[in-house]
Design a protein around this motif. Structure first.
Motif, PDB file in Angstrom:
ATOM      1  N   SER A   1       0.734  -1.355   0.050  1.00 23.80           N
ATOM      2  CA  SER A   1       0.071  -0.130  -0.038  1.00 23.80           C
ATOM      3  C   SER A   1       0.834   1.330   0.025  1.00 23.80           C
ATOM      4  N   THR A   2       2.032   1.211   0.247  1.00 23.76           N
ATOM      5  CA  THR A   2       3.065   2.334   0.323  1.00 23.76           C
ATOM      6  C   THR A   2       3.119   3.027  -1.095  1.00 23.76           C
ATOM      7  N   ILE A   3       2.884   4.466  -1.063  1.00 27.98           N
ATOM      8  CA  ILE A   3       2.921   5.356  -2.238  1.00 27.98           C
ATOM      9  C   ILE A   3       4.121   5.990  -2.310  1.00 27.98           C
ATOM     10  N   LYS A   4       4.928   5.577  -3.191  1.00 26.96           N
ATOM     11  CA  LYS A   4       6.135   6.717  -3.469  1.00 26.96           C
ATOM     12  C   LYS A   4       6.051   7.627  -4.462  1.00 26.96           C
ATOM     13  N   PHE A   5       6.718   8.721  -4.284  1.00 20.75           N
ATOM     14  CA  PHE A   5       6.535   9.795  -4.980  1.00 20.75           C
ATOM     15  C   PHE A   5       7.877  10.366  -5.651  1.00 20.75           C
ATOM     16  N   GLU A   6       8.093  10.314  -6.992  1.00 16.73           N
ATOM     17  CA  GLU A   6       9.311  10.798  -7.359  1.00 16.73           C
ATOM     18  C   GLU A   6       9.606  12.528  -7.632  1.00 16.73           C
ATOM     19  N   ASN A   7       8.162  13.137  -7.661  1.00 15.53           N
ATOM     20  CA  ASN A   7       8.277  14.674  -7.692  1.00 15.53           C
ATOM     21  C   ASN A   7       7.558  15.079  -6.647  1.00 15.53           C
ATOM     22  N   GLY A   8       7.885  16.523  -5.997  1.00 14.16           N
ATOM     23  CA  GLY A   8       7.080  16.937  -5.076  1.00 14.16           C
ATOM     24  C   GLY A   8       7.830  16.846  -3.835  1.00 14.16           C
ATOM     25  N   PRO A   9       7.147  17.485  -2.556  1.00 16.49           N
ATOM     26  CA  PRO A   9       8.031  17.408  -1.447  1.00 16.49           C
ATOM     27  C   PRO A   9       7.719  16.302  -0.726  1.00 16.49           C
ATOM     28  N   MET A  10       6.778  15.308  -0.685  1.00 18.33           N
ATOM     29  CA  MET A  10       6.517  13.935  -0.143  1.00 18.33           C
ATOM     30  C   MET A  10       7.451  12.937  -0.712  1.00 18.33           C
ATOM     31  N   ASP A  11       8.033  12.186   0.165  1.00 15.51           N
ATOM     32  CA  ASP A  11       8.777  10.882  -0.164  1.00 15.51           C
ATOM     33  C   ASP A  11       7.980   9.757  -0.298  1.00 15.51           C
ATOM     34  N   GLU A  12       7.032   9.724   0.877  1.00 11.53           N
ATOM     35  CA  GLU A  12       5.975   8.359   0.611  1.00 11.53           C
ATOM     36  C   GLU A  12       4.790   8.647   1.451  1.00 11.53           C
ATOM     37  N   ILE A  13       3.538   7.899   1.261  1.00 12.37           N
ATOM     38  CA  ILE A  13       2.540   8.210   2.046  1.00 12.37           C
ATOM     39  C   ILE A  13       2.042   6.760   2.365  1.00 12.37           C
ATOM     40  N   VAL A  14       1.754   6.183   3.403  1.00 11.00           N
ATOM     41  CA  VAL A  14       1.287   4.919   3.871  1.00 11.00           C
ATOM     42  C   VAL A  14      -0.134   4.740   4.356  1.00 11.00           C
ATOM     43  N   PRO A  15      -1.115   4.449   3.601  1.00 10.54           N
ATOM     44  CA  PRO A  15      -2.559   4.475   4.100  1.00 10.54           C
ATOM     45  C   PRO A  15      -2.703   3.135   4.956  1.00 10.54           C
ATOM     46  N   PHE A  16      -3.488   3.199   5.769  1.00 13.08           N
ATOM     47  CA  PHE A  16      -3.825   1.950   6.698  1.00 13.08           C
ATOM     48  C   PHE A  16      -5.109   2.035   7.219  1.00 13.08           C
ATOM     49  N   PHE A  17      -5.731   0.603   7.692  1.00 14.30           N
ATOM     50  CA  PHE A  17      -6.931   0.555   8.263  1.00 14.30           C
ATOM     51  C   PHE A  17      -6.623  -0.185   9.511  1.00 14.30           C
ATOM     52  N   ALA A  18      -7.289   0.176  10.677  1.00 13.19           N
ATOM     53  CA  ALA A  18      -6.994  -0.513  11.925  1.00 13.19           C
ATOM     54  C   ALA A  18      -8.308  -1.070  12.564  1.00 13.19           C
ATOM     55  N   TYR A  19      -8.489  -1.935  13.172  1.00 11.26           N
ATOM     56  CA  TYR A  19      -9.686  -2.479  13.957  1.00 11.26           C
ATOM     57  C   TYR A  19      -9.490  -3.109  15.188  1.00 11.26           C
ATOM     58  N   GLN A  20     -10.138  -2.569  16.354  1.00 13.33           N
ATOM     59  CA  GLN A  20     -10.100  -3.295  17.448  1.00 13.33           C
ATOM     60  C   GLN A  20     -11.404  -3.397  17.951  1.00 13.33           C
ATOM     61  N   GLY A  21     -11.530  -4.714  18.328  1.00 15.90           N
ATOM     62  CA  GLY A  21     -13.019  -5.143  18.863  1.00 15.90           C
ATOM     63  C   GLY A  21     -12.930  -6.101  19.863  1.00 15.90           C
ATOM     64  N   GLN A  22     -14.044  -6.272  20.737  1.00 12.41           N
ATOM     65  CA  GLN A  22     -14.277  -7.333  21.756  1.00 12.41           C
ATOM     66  C   GLN A  22     -15.548  -7.924  21.752  1.00 12.41           C
ATOM     67  N   PHE A  23     -15.366  -9.118  22.247  1.00 15.12           N
ATOM     68  CA  PHE A  23     -16.639  -9.816  22.686  1.00 15.12           C
ATOM     69  C   PHE A  23     -16.580 -10.271  24.060  1.00 15.12           C
ATOM     70  N   HIS A  24     -17.688  -9.981  24.681  1.00  5.55           N
ATOM     71  CA  HIS A  24     -17.615 -10.161  26.138  1.00  5.55           C
ATOM     72  C   HIS A  24     -18.838 -10.729  26.783  1.00  5.55           C
ATOM     73  N   PHE A  25     -18.701 -11.304  28.136  1.00  4.44           N
ATOM     74  CA  PHE A  25     -20.028 -11.503  28.821  1.00  4.44           C
ATOM     75  C   PHE A  25     -19.747 -11.719  30.345  1.00  4.44           C
ATOM     76  N   ASN A  26     -20.848 -11.509  30.947  1.00  5.02           N
ATOM     77  CA  ASN A  26     -20.621 -11.814  32.695  1.00  5.02           C
ATOM     78  C   ASN A  26     -20.861 -13.229  32.897  1.00  5.02           C
TER      79      ASN A  26
END
Length: 407
Positions: free
Chosen positions: A97-122
């Protein structure tokens, strides 16, 4: 069979998760406790190629789990680094997913998706003395500029929070970090403030599914402002000034100071005797009322074993639980042991008194945990048992199954 089990666990925790997670858990450039110094890493790891930006935490390259092949008895330094990799939070798809740039001020941008979830019971009874929040699903971008030691981070959370409007809970991290000074960096923007060590950590590196009570009440919040991080062989610090408003709801109510310093007495022994940290900090500000939280911290890590303890006392606070003038205090102690390179067992004693001016206002939690790191903290499963003993609520028992994944 193993693959079907992993897929099944992800399905259960993703689609059946309910109100239990952090208000935000997110990939961090700055918010993760550093593993070892760059000097040690260079001495003990050879032939490792540089990976995209998400492989870098606190300026130190964190390699793949498969890099380490030495016996821990023959080299305790390598063993220390090996188990610290469990807290690696790189994107699993960063190579694609890493995006590299040959021109412009940015060297690279890394997009990401993150998830955290829980299943619980008493079980045994229906009461529970602790409230948890909703799971999170976040989309973020990490950026790096060309020929300049400057990094950028932006994260949005798409899971609504019942305490805020949708837009107020959507925007999380949004900051730029400058690394022109050796051992130091300056961050400007919206970021998590260091109200306690655990309260200032990224949610993806917290060892239990839920933070300790002092972190849930006093810390785990963001502010808009600046901070200076420093990391030396014998000390590390995080000092800054931010707004006292929270979640873009109260923008200009006042200013607060956030500061934390840890000393490392064994910092120049190259990890031969482990890693010892002793420190303290202060959060003080004004938002309709004056408030301050004072904390102290102790941790020790050696090979597979780790001990961590933190105490905090407040004269009013402005943390995750909201603004209050109450005088409160709390303490937690966590002990963990890595059974294998992927399996960790841990226990925590956690006591909190929300109002010291009144008797019978204590909550005590006893937590046993089991963490299975499939790919560091980027893909792991967590199992917690929590017994909550309360002075003013019914005691309770709870089983919690959690997962987190960073793509």
């Amino acid at each position: 069979m193993k693959n079907f089990l992993i897929v099944g666990l992800i399905y259960v925790t993703f689609f059946m998760s309910s109100c239990l997670a952090e208000d935000e858990v997110y990939l961090a450039i700055q918010d993760v406790e550093p593993t070892f110094t760059e000097k040690i890493l260079k001495q003990d790891i050879e032939n490792v190629k540089e990976e995209p930006l998400t492989e870098t935490l606190n300026e130190n390259f964190v390699p793949e789990l498969s890099v380490y092949k030495s016996e821990e008895e023959s080299n305790p330094i390598k063993a220390e680094i090996e188990y610290d990799v469990l807290y690696e939070t790189k994107s699993l798809l960063s190579k694609y997913s890493t995006i590299k740039f040959e021109n412009g001020p940015m060297d690279e941008i890394v997009p990401f998706f993150a998830y955290q979830g829980q299943f619980h019971f008493n079980f045994l009874d229906s009461g529970y003395g602790t409230q948890y929040l909703e799971p999170t699903a976040e989309l973020g971008f990490l950026g790096k500029f060309k020929n300049k030691p400057i990094e950028y981070k932006f994260i949005m959370n798409f899971m609504p929070n019942k305490n805020y409007s949708y837009l107020q809970s959507m925007f999380k991290d949004d900051f730029i970090t400058f690394k022109y000074i050796p051992h130091n960096d300056i961050t400007v923007g919206s970021f998590r403030t260091p109200i306690g060590v655990e309260g200032g950590m990224s949610g993806y590196t917290v060892p239990f599914i839920a933070r300790s009570q002092i972190s849930r009440n006093f810390g785990s919040v963001r502010g808009v402002g600046f901070r200076i991080n420093g990391d030396y062989s014998l000390a590390e610090y995080n000092i800054g000034m931010t707004s006292s408003g929270r979640q873009w709801k109260n923008m200009f109510n006042g200013v607060e100071f956030n500061g934390w310093v840890n000393f490392k007495p064994l910092g120049r022994t190259d990890g031969k005797y482990g890693v010892l940290k002793v420190g303290g900090g202060l959060n003080a500000g004004h938002r309709n009322i004056d408030y301050n939280v004072i904390g102290a911290y102790l941790s020790y890590k050696y090979k597979k074993f780790a001990l961590e303890s933190e105490y905090a006392v407040s004269h009013g606070s402005n943390g995750l639980s909201g603004l209050t003038s109450n005088r409160g205090q709390g303490l937690y102690t966590t002990v963990s042991y890595n059974l294998t390179k992927k399996l960790q067992v841990l226990a925590r004693y956690d006591i909190f008194e929300k109002d010291m001016t009144k008797s019978g206002r204590k909550d005590t939690e006893y937590t046993l945990g089991l963490n299975y790191y499939i790919k560091g903290s980027s893909l792991k499963f967590m199992l917690n048992y929590v017994f909550c003993q309360s002075d003013y609520k019914s005691n309770s028992n709870r089983i919690i199954l959690g997962t987190q994944i960073i793509l």
